[in-house]
Scaffold this motif. Structure first.
Motif, PDB file in Angstrom:
ATOM      1  N   LEU A 215       1.252  -1.543  -0.021  1.00 30.91           N
ATOM      2  CA  LEU A 215      -0.135  -0.090   0.079  1.00 30.91           C
ATOM      3  C   LEU A 215       0.710   1.306   0.150  1.00 30.91           C
ATOM      4  CD1 LEU A 215      -2.786   0.868  -0.061  1.00 30.91           C
ATOM      5  CD2 LEU A 215      -3.211   0.910   2.606  1.00 30.91           C
ATOM      6  N   THR A 216       2.142   1.362   0.744  1.00 25.41           N
ATOM      7  CA  THR A 216       2.620   2.440   0.724  1.00 25.41           C
ATOM      8  C   THR A 216       3.689   2.801  -0.723  1.00 25.41           C
ATOM      9  OG1 THR A 216       3.592   1.480   2.911  1.00 25.41           O
ATOM     10  CG2 THR A 216       5.150   3.644   1.860  1.00 25.41           C
ATOM     11  N   LEU A 219       0.711   4.327  -3.161  1.00 29.37           N
ATOM     12  CA  LEU A 219       0.518   5.428  -2.896  1.00 29.37           C
ATOM     13  C   LEU A 219       1.372   6.121  -3.260  1.00 29.37           C
ATOM     14  CD1 LEU A 219      -1.415   5.746   0.348  1.00 29.37           C
ATOM     15  CD2 LEU A 219      -2.146   5.750  -1.869  1.00 29.37           C
ATOM     16  N   SER A 220       2.460   6.158  -3.128  1.00 29.93           N
ATOM     17  CA  SER A 220       4.240   6.730  -3.872  1.00 29.93           C
ATOM     18  C   SER A 220       3.623   6.726  -4.914  1.00 29.93           C
ATOM     19  CB  SER A 220       5.201   6.697  -3.032  1.00 29.93           C
ATOM     20  OG  SER A 220       5.055   5.749  -2.011  1.00 29.93           O
ATOM     21  N   ALA A 222       1.651   6.778  -6.619  1.00 33.47           N
ATOM     22  CA  ALA A 222       0.231   7.822  -7.850  1.00 33.47           C
ATOM     23  C   ALA A 222       0.788   8.973  -7.252  1.00 33.47           C
ATOM     24  CB  ALA A 222      -0.976   8.095  -6.513  1.00 33.47           C
ATOM     25  N   ASN A 252       4.734  12.302   0.843  1.00 35.21           N
ATOM     26  CA  ASN A 252       5.335  10.891   0.576  1.00 35.21           C
ATOM     27  C   ASN A 252       5.873  11.177   1.217  1.00 35.21           C
ATOM     28  OD1 ASN A 252       6.648   9.429  -2.775  1.00 35.21           O
ATOM     29  ND2 ASN A 252       6.257   8.311  -1.049  1.00 35.21           N
ATOM     30  N   ILE A 255       3.017   9.198   3.933  1.00 33.63           N
ATOM     31  CA  ILE A 255       2.766   8.226   3.683  1.00 33.63           C
ATOM     32  C   ILE A 255       4.072   7.063   3.649  1.00 33.63           C
ATOM     33  CG2 ILE A 255       2.517   6.417   1.463  1.00 33.63           C
ATOM     34  CD1 ILE A 255      -0.118   8.405   1.746  1.00 33.63           C
TER      35      ILE A 255
END
Length: 357
Positions: A215-216, A219-220, A222, A252, A255
């Motif tokens: 998930l990390t 999202l990074s 994105a 980031n 995140i």
């Protein structure tokens, strides 16, 4: 140099620092505050890891702690680098931006990649990597970007011209900045692919750690797609370049902290679960053998079962098996008291003559 000093800034302050105090460019003050809070939070998490290291019961979680400390050090550097983008571009901030942006992100993604490699082995019940091997993989993967960044900065500056980055046109500067990060993009994609393999295994306890990494990185990716698109298209204008890059760093960084570090800290002191590891003597246990070819002769099978019951008594014989399986059976026992009986002598009818005479 600005002719008019902003109201909230000191009169002797250099104009390149105006974004740190100018309320007309409020984004600089907001990002400054968020980055400073992120830096303090990163230091707090590093201290928490050092305090909790003695309470970690699972040795395989303890092996990852040095790599996670290195990861937090990289996150701390990202929040600190944000100030180099809030301050205006000049001979000091230009080399810092081009040098440290890729190095710090490659360090963070390399730590996640090394952790994912170790989880792939754990989730399948294989022998995990050692502490030094996990840390060595993280450092080795990040060193590639270090070499690329240092070589680019030295060749671009021609060893001494530090003003070259501010003299480049905005479009050329942005293209060089993105091209310099190709290895980081590859590292990000590799980490994302590797973390997806952590969901394939029998020991589900380690899949939660893999989900944090997955998930990390998702999202990074994105965030990176968004800031690269905004940086390369001419629509926002070059005056927003620093805002875009500073916002990407702060976003980031948080995140990394919220999606990866916080959940890992929560799982750090959990007791070691036997369900997360294979049974130590699993290789010594006999396994059932399957018939690979041929027809089964049920007559002989029934005979073998009968012979087995006669020979081993209470044990049960299973055809095509390499061992005997014990089976409890309820036996009918006779609890009657035996009575004394007189035996008839074989000589009672013997009178010294033959029968019939």
């Amino acid at each position: 140099m600005s002719a008019i000093t902003p109201h909230n800034c000191h009169s002797d302050l250099d104009s390149k620092y105006y974004r740190l105090c100018d309320t007309t460019e409020i984004w600089g003050i907001v990002l400054e505050a968020v980055a400073a809070f992120g830096a303090v939070t990163s230091v707090a998490f590093m201290l928490a890891l050092l305090v909790l290291i003695c309470k970690v019961q699972d040795s395989n979680r303890r092996k990852v702690l040095p790599t996670q400390l290195l990861f937090l050090l990289g996150v701390l550097g990202l929040f600190g680098l944000t100030f180099a983008f809030i301050i205006r571009l000049d001979g000091a901030t230009g080399p810092t931006r081009f040098l440290l942006f890729g190095i710090l992100f490659s360090l963070c993604f390399s730590c996640l990649l090394a952790h994912a490699f170790n989880l792939i082995k754990l989730v399948r019940g294989h022998k995990p990597l050692s502490l030094l091997m996990i840390l060595g993989l993280a450092v080795a993967f990040s060193l590639v970007q270090d070499v690329i960044a240092v070589e680019y900065v030295v060749l671009t500056m021609n060893k001494t011209n530090v003003e070259i980055f501010s003299e480049l046109s905005p479009s050329r500067r942005n293209e060089d900045f993105v091209m310099l990060l190709i290895y980081v993009l590859f590292l990000m994609a590799l980490t994302f692919l590797t973390s997806s393999f952590t969901f394939c295994g029998s020991f589900i306890g380690w899949k939660r750690h893999g989900a944090h990494i997955y998930l990390t990185v998702l999202l990074s990716i994105a965030i990176w797609v968004a800031w690269i698109t905004l940086l390369l298209v001419p629509t926002p204008g070059s005056q927003w370049d620093d805002t875009i890059l500073a916002s990407a760093l702060v976003a980031n960084g948080w995140i990394f902290l919220l999606v990866y570090v916080v959940p890992e800290l929560l799982l750090l002191t959990r007791q070691r679960s036997p369900m997360d590891y294979p049974v130590e003597d699993a290789l010594c246990k006999p396994q059932l053998m399957k018939q690979s070819f041929g027809m089964e002769n049920r007559a002989y099978s029934q005979e073998e079962i009968t012979q087995g019951l006669e020979e081993i008594g209470d044990s049960f014989y299973a055809p095509y098996s390499t061992h005997f399986q014990l089976q409890n059976r309820t036996l009918q026992k006779d609890f009657s008291i035996p009575r004394a009986q007189t035996r008839v002598s074989p000589y009672s009818d013997y009178e010294g003559r033959k029968e019939g005479s």
